[in-house]
Motif scaffolding. Structure first.
Motif, mmCIF file in Angstrom:
data_model
loop_
_atom_site.group_PDB
_atom_site.id
_atom_site.type_symbol
_atom_site.label_atom_id
_atom_site.label_comp_id
_atom_site.label_asym_id
_atom_site.label_seq_id
_atom_site.Cartn_x
_atom_site.Cartn_y
_atom_site.Cartn_z
ATOM 1 N N ARG A 311 27.201 19.377 33.612
ATOM 2 C CA ARG A 311 26.403 20.287 34.448
ATOM 3 C C ARG A 311 26.313 19.857 35.917
ATOM 4 O O ARG A 311 26.361 20.709 36.792
ATOM 5 C CB ARG A 311 25.004 20.460 33.859
ATOM 6 N N PRO A 312 26.217 18.558 36.213
ATOM 7 C CA PRO A 312 26.166 18.192 37.637
ATOM 8 C C PRO A 312 27.438 18.579 38.393
ATOM 9 O O PRO A 312 27.426 18.674 39.616
ATOM 10 C CB PRO A 312 25.999 16.672 37.618
ATOM 11 N N LEU A 313 28.529 18.789 37.646
ATOM 12 C CA LEU A 313 29.785 19.145 38.313
ATOM 13 C C LEU A 313 29.810 20.606 38.743
ATOM 14 O O LEU A 313 30.597 20.990 39.610
ATOM 15 C CB LEU A 313 30.967 18.911 37.364
ATOM 16 N N LEU A 314 28.968 21.419 38.115
ATOM 17 C CA LEU A 314 29.063 22.867 38.340
ATOM 18 C C LEU A 314 28.870 23.271 39.803
ATOM 19 O O LEU A 314 29.710 23.992 40.358
ATOM 20 C CB LEU A 314 28.075 23.618 37.434
ATOM 21 N N PRO A 315 27.793 22.816 40.479
ATOM 22 C CA PRO A 315 27.640 23.223 41.877
ATOM 23 C C PRO A 315 28.796 22.734 42.745
ATOM 24 O O PRO A 315 29.276 23.459 43.623
ATOM 25 C CB PRO A 315 26.321 22.576 42.313
ATOM 26 N N ALA A 316 29.253 21.503 42.454
ATOM 27 C CA ALA A 316 30.358 20.947 43.257
ATOM 28 C C ALA A 316 31.620 21.796 43.079
ATOM 29 O O ALA A 316 32.301 22.143 44.061
ATOM 30 C CB ALA A 316 30.621 19.508 42.832
ATOM 31 N N LEU A 317 31.905 22.158 41.837
ATOM 32 C CA LEU A 317 33.089 22.982 41.582
ATOM 33 C C LEU A 317 32.932 24.372 42.206
ATOM 34 O O LEU A 317 33.899 24.939 42.725
ATOM 35 C CB LEU A 317 33.317 23.115 40.077
ATOM 36 N N ALA A 318 31.709 24.895 42.153
ATOM 37 C CA ALA A 318 31.467 26.217 42.748
ATOM 38 C C ALA A 318 31.755 26.185 44.244
ATOM 39 O O ALA A 318 32.366 27.116 44.794
ATOM 40 C CB ALA A 318 30.033 26.644 42.482
ATOM 41 N N VAL A 319 31.344 25.108 44.902
ATOM 42 C CA VAL A 319 31.609 24.980 46.343
ATOM 43 C C VAL A 319 33.118 24.902 46.586
ATOM 44 O O VAL A 319 33.652 25.507 47.515
ATOM 45 C CB VAL A 319 30.870 23.745 46.920
ATOM 46 N N LEU A 320 33.804 24.160 45.704
ATOM 47 C CA LEU A 320 35.269 24.061 45.831
ATOM 48 C C LEU A 320 35.923 25.440 45.682
ATOM 49 O O LEU A 320 36.803 25.810 46.459
ATOM 50 C CB LEU A 320 35.815 23.143 44.741
ATOM 51 N N PHE A 321 35.465 26.188 44.692
ATOM 52 C CA PHE A 321 36.006 27.537 44.468
ATOM 53 C C PHE A 321 35.814 28.388 45.724
ATOM 54 O O PHE A 321 36.731 29.076 46.178
ATOM 55 C CB PHE A 321 35.283 28.238 43.303
ATOM 56 N N LEU A 322 34.604 28.306 46.261
ATOM 57 C CA LEU A 322 34.285 29.141 47.424
ATOM 58 C C LEU A 322 35.146 28.742 48.628
ATOM 59 O O LEU A 322 35.686 29.603 49.341
ATOM 60 C CB LEU A 322 32.790 29.017 47.753
ATOM 61 N N SER A 323 35.275 27.429 48.829
ATOM 62 C CA SER A 323 36.074 26.958 49.968
ATOM 63 C C SER A 323 37.509 27.444 49.837
ATOM 64 O O SER A 323 38.105 27.935 50.793
ATOM 65 C CB SER A 323 36.078 25.431 50.039
ATOM 66 N N LEU A 324 38.052 27.309 48.635
ATOM 67 C CA LEU A 324 39.440 27.742 48.426
ATOM 68 C C LEU A 324 39.571 29.253 48.593
ATOM 69 O O LEU A 324 40.561 29.736 49.153
ATOM 70 C CB LEU A 324 39.890 27.350 47.015
ATOM 71 N N ALA A 325 38.546 29.975 48.110
ATOM 72 C CA ALA A 325 38.609 31.440 48.200
ATOM 73 C C ALA A 325 38.583 31.905 49.647
ATOM 74 O O ALA A 325 39.226 32.895 50.003
ATOM 75 C CB ALA A 325 37.446 32.051 47.435
ATOM 76 N N LEU A 326 37.854 31.190 50.476
ATOM 77 C CA LEU A 326 37.719 31.632 51.867
ATOM 78 C C LEU A 326 38.796 31.044 52.775
ATOM 79 O O LEU A 326 38.836 31.356 53.966
ATOM 80 C CB LEU A 326 36.330 31.278 52.403
ATOM 81 N N THR A 327 39.655 30.198 52.211
ATOM 82 C CA THR A 327 40.678 29.556 53.055
ATOM 83 C C THR A 327 41.761 30.527 53.551
ATOM 84 O O THR A 327 42.068 30.526 54.748
ATOM 85 C CB THR A 327 41.320 28.365 52.303
ATOM 86 N N PRO A 328 42.353 31.368 52.700
ATOM 87 C CA PRO A 328 43.389 32.280 53.222
ATOM 88 C C PRO A 328 42.825 33.161 54.345
ATOM 89 O O PRO A 328 41.701 33.678 54.237
ATOM 90 C CB PRO A 328 43.781 33.122 52.013
#
Lengths: 369, 591
Positions: A311-328
């Motif tokens: 569970r502690p990984l979830l927010p970190a992974l969510a931030v990673l997803f968002l960063s990658l999504a907004l990169t292009p």
């Protein structure tokens, strides 16, 4: 699966829930650019690519499930470490993890862009991606059991919704658009068909979640095959109807094919322009797909890094997803990335476990000798 | 404190109860019992060998102080003293006499040989005067026959057997038990020279007779409802289930004020691990006072923060009976006309007893209506906001023109209109419950007609919105479970807000979170969305129901001891072939 938290260790999913999860995880891309890519690569034979891709994926899956059968109750993450040793296994698992994060990031961007195209043209991308992530984060926090049951309940409605769109377009069907039967020619169809197996790569979910199932490797294999089979039919049906309703070359240029299909519906004065209703179906599918992606990535990371909790990984992974999504920088850029992913994702998802299976088979042979 | 929010802490592992098959459950239970007996052995209660000292009373500022005043239940270890005056002192101290004026202490002499001094204690208002006079005082004072009694220790037993003719008479020596009886309407008789006390059942308080259900009315079916008296309620169930295996277990909960809680189940049907879990949860409640079954529900439910209830609360005995006959457990509380039933599922909350009493097509029709009502109740305002704000293309042109023209004079955005009217509707509903009955009906009419009409004329809201709000309100009344209705009433505001910001995308997000939260919920070890999430074997009784003769088995998720309700062919008459009509004869032939 490495160390798993006490609560998750009590989770055991049944075959129907596993099947629903894997079908949604694989099939959600039909609402994005997948039918367009098939039309682009195979022209009038786009639907054939989905079938060839499905058959190739099924062959690869048989190898992966054979690998799982050698190590009952263990996930692919654990098996990689057992066969390749800790350093190499860790490296390979990290590679799978990177792909999972990357893949969810691309999907998040595509889904958010699709919402802009189909329903909320004036909304900022970050707000839509933010709502997607927040919702998915809450769902992932509830756990694997909740998400799997949700998938199981939602699946019939999603299938009925898709079928309703396809059938409602009956008056626009033009079977001639599926001819010539081999579209761009036998060569390109075969090559793209084989590469098209990447679209079914998410079946690897079953291999990652193997310790959470209440059934053995034999049933895992069957669930994977049924999942690939049903999704293949579903992809083929959507692509075929897409080609019949929106002829080439228009079919190769639409950004949101499924939206375009639902928008075309005109059965009568009161049964038309139903794209907004179908927004409910496909966004629900998108939520499920991203939630499955998030929790599977978190569980894979937990097992790879030998962590006590996920569970502690979830927010970190969510931030990673968002960063990658907004990169292009633009939608077009992300669409190109999505196309690459659909073409070469299979290298990560099928060829790597296939290689491990081959290595395991060789090792066993050597040990016997 | 701040660190609590900054640093991740995995949830404390709870004793997650999962309702297993009864055989597994038995094994679990055996394991649990063996663990319990190994680690936490119950201390046997023994009679206090040493006689308790009489409570000393000291004078302070000219008044008698009460030594037990600040010690709740200080009398729990006291035993009855052979000296009558000592017992009287105990009673006076325990009940703060003479300050406490509804405790009656009546001195009298029992006409034995030699005469025995005694006193009776009972509480005015909860003890029946006639019973005390006719069954306690009269036999002891007049009808004891002046027989010689040699052993004072056996006096109480003698009186119980030969003199007092109450239907429930006990001989007791612990003050804890005696006080409990007195507090529940009993009469205690202390005897001079005897270390035992007689307690006679003499309950008799004002109570409401069995009436009609208030919130769960039906047209077809029984019109009885539970009342506030525990024994009347258990009686209502027992008169319908005439089965010796129907068990009624009674517990007391609350430290400062003990309230009776009964659980009822069929011993040979209910899963033993479920019964044990109910017992465990009830007995684990450690609080001063539990006054209502709603409070008990909050103490024993699995997910207190979720909108959907996890316990069925009903005032209908027939409903409870049908649940008990399915292997569920009913929880009854003294002083409450609402009985709790566990475990429950989401679909049970949508059912009404009338669904089964009516014929199949009618029953299914009202079920479909109710499911539609449930969706209307929580998504209609959200859909209206989403469509008018973001997805106008969905509406045919003529209709959109009508909506646009009706909104022309309205100065607010749709979402403000909706919130304003929905809030007004909720206020009318709440006020309708709180105001006195005579005004209540008027208020409803005033609210619904005048406020709505005036709001439209004033240009604050559009006429179409009134239809939306009225439809939503009507639909929420069609949800048969009161708690469930509350859940959807609350949730619709969140959905409306999401629709106002994100249109259908927001509604979809709300639905997704609601569904995911519900799929993780359990009610006494049973997933709330059973039998569809997870999929379990179930008879034809989920959203729609099949014919009553096709419901051969109980739902799998209950894991009852006996799964079968009836054989595959329950209509015995279809087994035999119909009699061949005689040639030339027939029912319709006229003679």
């Amino acid at each position: 699966m490495g160390t798993i938290s006490k609560r998750e260790s009590l989770t055991f999913l049944g075959p129907s829930e596993a099947l629903a999860m894997v079908m949604i995880y694989m099939g959600a891309k039909a609402f994005l650019g997948y039918p367009r890519l098939m039309a682009y690569q195979g022209l009038n034979a786009g639907w054939l690519l989905t079938v060839l891709g499905g058959l190739t994926a099924a062959a690869f899956w048989l190898a992966v499930s054979a690998l799982l059968a050698r190590f009952p109750g263990k996930s692919i993450v654990e098996i990689n470490e057992i066969i390749l040793g800790r350093p190499l296994g860790l490296g390979l698992n990290a590679l799978i993890l990177v792909y999972l994060v990357f893949s969810s990031g691309v999907f998040l961007r595509q889904f958010s862009e699709s919402v802009i195209i189909t329903a909320l043209p004036d909304s900022p991308l970050s707000s839509l991606a933010g709502l997607f992530l927040l919702t998915v984060l809450i769902a992932a926090y509830f756990g694997l059991e909740s998400i799997s049951r949700n998938s199981h309940i939602a699946l019939p409605f999603i299938l009925i919704g898709v079928a309703a769109v396809l059938v409602s377009l009956y008056t626009f069907w033009d079977a001639k658009e599926l001819l010539p039967i081999l579209g761009a020619g036998a060569g390109p169809v075969l090559v793209h068909g084989l590469l098209g197996s990447s679209a079914y790569g998410e079946v690897l979910l079953l291999a990652i979640l193997a310790p959470f199932f209440s059934f053995g490797a034999n049933t895992i294999r069957k669930v994977g095959l049924i999942g690939i089979g049903v999704v293949m039919l579903y992809f083929a049906a959507i692509t075929a109807v897409y080609l019949m309703v929106i002829p080439i070359p228009g079919a190769t240029e639409t950004l949101a094919p499924f939206y375009q299909l639902s928008r075309t519906i005109y059965v009568g004065r009161y049964y038309q322009r139903l794209e907004s209703v179908f927004v409910l179906f496909w966004t629900y599918t998108a939520f499920l797909q991203l939630a499955i992606g998030l929790i599977v990535t978190a569980l894979a990371a937990q097992a790879t890094l030998k962590l006590p909790y996920y569970r502690p990984l979830l927010p970190a992974l969510a931030v990673l997803f968002l960063s990658l999504a907004l990169t292009p920088a633009s939608l077009m850029e992300n669409t190109i990335i999505e196309e690459y992913q659909l073409l070469y994702g299979g290298l990560f998802l099928f060829l790597v476990p296939f290689g491990v299976w081959a290595l395991a088979a060789l090792k066993e042979k050597a040990e016997k000798q | 404190m701040a660190a609590r929010w900054l640093v991740f802490r995995e949830e404390e592992p709870r004793d997650n109860f999962v309702l297993l098959d009864h055989k597994q459950g038995d094994r679990e239970q055996q394991g649990r019992n063996s663990r319990k007996s190994g680690g936490d052995e119950a201390v046997p209660r023994t009679r206090i060998s040493k006689k308790p000292r009489p409570i000393r009373r000291k004078k302070e500022h000219g008044k008698a102080s009460n030594p037990g005043e600040d010690e709740e239940g200080f009398y729990t270890k006291l035993l009855v003293d052979p000296r009558l005056q000592t017992n009287k002192d105990y009673i006076e101290t325990i009940y703060s006499l003479p300050k406490n004026q509804d405790i009656i202490v009546r001195d009298f002499t029992i006409s034995l040989e030699p005469p025995v001094q005694a006193f009776a204690v009972f509480i005015e208002g909860i003890s029946d005067r006639v019973t005390v006079n006719e069954s306690v005082l009269k036999p002891l004072m007049l009808l004891s026959g002046k027989r010689p009694v040699t052993e004072p220790a056996k006096l109480a037993e003698y009186l119980k057997k030969h003199v007092v003719y109450g239907n429930q008479v006990d001989v007791q020596d612990k003050f804890e038990d005696i006080i409990e009886k007195i507090n529940y309407g009993g009469t205690a008789v202390f005897l001079d020279g005897s270390p035992y006390c007689l307690t006679i059942e003499s309950k008799g308080w004002e109570k409401r007779p069995v009436g009609k259900p208030v919130t769960e009315q039906v047209i077809r079916g029984p019109h009885e409802a539970f009342v506030e008296t525990l024994r009347s309620n258990t009686g209502l169930i027992r008169k319908a289930i005439r089965n010796p295996r129907l068990i009624t277990e009674i517990f007391k909960i609350g430290v400062r004020n003990k309230t009776d809680v009964a659980i009822m189940y069929l011993d040979n049907l209910a899963n033993p691990s479920l019964v044990e879990e109910v017992r465990r949860r009830i007995n684990s409640v450690d609080t001063d006072y539990v006054s209502e079954s709603g409070i008990l529900e909050q103490f024993i439910e699995d997910n207190p923060f979720m909108p959907v209830p996890q316990v069925i609360s009903t005032e209908r005995p027939d409903r409870v009976i049908s649940f008990i006959m399915d292997g569920k457990v009913a929880i009854l509380m003294d002083g409450n006309p609402n009985v709790l039933v566990v475990p429950t599922t989401f679909f049970s909350l949508l059912h009404s007893p009338e669904d089964y009493y009516l014929r199949l097509p009618y029953g299914n029709f009202i079920r479909l209506l109710r499911v539609a009502a449930m969706f209307i109740a929580f998504v209609t305002p959200a859909f209206y906001v989403a469509i008018t704000t973001f997805h106008q293309e969905m509406i045919p042109t003529d209709l959109i023109l009508v909506i646009a023209s009706s909104r022309e004079t309205v100065p607010f955005p749709t979402v403000i209109e909706v919130f304003f009217m929905e809030f007004a509707f909720e206020m009318i509903r709440e006020a309708g419950v709180r105001v006195p009955g005579v005004i209540g009906n008027t208020l409803g009419i005033v609210g619904a007609l005048i406020l709505g009409q005036a709001a439209v004329q004033a240009g604050i809201v559009s006429p179409i919105l009134i239809i939306v709000v009225a439809l939503t309100g009507l639909a929420s009344f069609a949800i048969p479970n009161y708690s469930m209705s509350f859940a959807f009433r609350g949730v619709r505001f969140i959905f409306t807000a999401l629709a106002a910001v994100f249109g259908f995308f927001g509604v979809s997000a709300g639905l997704f979170v609601l569904m995911t939260s519900m799929t993780g919920m359990k009610s006494f070890g049973v997933p709330i969305l059973s039998p569809i999430g997870p999929r379990t074997k179930s008879g034809p009784d989920i959203l729609l129901r099949g014919p009553v003769w096709s419901m051969e088995e109980r739902p799998d998720f209950i894991n009852a001891r006996e799964m079968r309700r009836q054989p595959d062919i329950s209509r015995g008459w279809i087994k035999s072939s119909p009699q061949e009509p005689e040639p030339g004869g027939g029912d319709n032939q006229q003679t």
